[in-house]
Design a protein around this motif. Structure first.
Motif, short mmCIF file in Angstrom:
data_model
loop_
_atom_site.label_atom_id
_atom_site.label_comp_id
_atom_site.label_asym_id
_atom_site.label_seq_id
_atom_site.Cartn_x
_atom_site.Cartn_y
_atom_site.Cartn_z
N GLY A 115 23.93 26.85 -21.45
CA GLY A 115 22.92 26.68 -22.25
C GLY A 115 22.13 25.56 -22.87
O GLY A 115 21.64 25.59 -23.85
N HIS A 116 22.97 24.39 -22.65
CA HIS A 116 22.45 23.21 -22.92
C HIS A 116 21.06 22.90 -22.51
O HIS A 116 20.86 23.08 -21.19
CB HIS A 116 23.46 22.08 -22.91
N ALA A 117 20.08 22.22 -23.15
CA ALA A 117 18.86 22.08 -22.68
C ALA A 117 18.93 20.71 -22.00
O ALA A 117 19.55 19.76 -22.56
CB ALA A 117 17.92 22.04 -23.89
N MET A 118 18.86 20.49 -20.76
CA MET A 118 18.54 19.29 -19.87
C MET A 118 17.37 18.91 -19.50
O MET A 118 16.60 19.81 -19.42
CB MET A 118 19.30 19.53 -18.51
N GLU A 119 16.89 17.58 -19.55
CA GLU A 119 15.85 17.22 -19.28
C GLU A 119 15.87 16.18 -18.16
O GLU A 119 16.56 15.27 -18.34
CB GLU A 119 14.92 16.70 -20.66
#
Length: 129
Positions: A115-119
């Motif tokens: 659930g980590h936000a990766m960009e």
């Protein structure tokens, strides 16, 4: 004094799954065990050290942004699309299935298995374009 970033610990529901997800998506070498971590090595020797979160502990979402070349963006975005991963042009997830063109480049957001936000982005924030 020269200061450079060396590593960070990334909490995961399953350290192997999350580390392999990122390495495969980014076309990086397979994660390597390091103590009780699974280490993903990036350019310049920076490591993301994935660790299993304690049983029952909530994993707080973190944001990890990766500056990539245009060619790497195309390859990574191609893998995102081929896997049918949800992705967004914005961090608030209000523009699904889109790529942004901020700062004269391209960027996209997606979630890892924990659930980590990766960009991924091709131009740093504040670039003129």
């Amino acid at each position: 004094m020269a200061i450079s970033f060396n590593h960070t610990i990334v909490a995961a529901r399953d350290k192997r799954e999350s580390a392999e997800f990122l390495a495969e998506l980014f076309g990086l070498p397979s994660p390597q065990p390091f103590g009780h971590f699974m280490a993903v090595t990036l350019e310049h020797g920076v490591n993301l050290d994935y660790a299993d979160a304690p049983q029952g502990e909530e994993i707080r979402r973190q944001h990890y942004a990766f500056l990539v070349s245009d060619d790497d963006f195309d390859a990574i975005y191609g893998r995102i699309a081929a896997r049918g991963l949800q992705h967004w042009a914005d961090p608030r997830q209000q523009r699904p299935g889109e790529i942004n063109h901020n700062h004269g480049g391209r960027g996209v957001y997606f979630l890892d298995p924990s659930g980590h936000a990766m960009e991924i982005l091709t131009r740093p924030y504040g670039s003129d374009g």
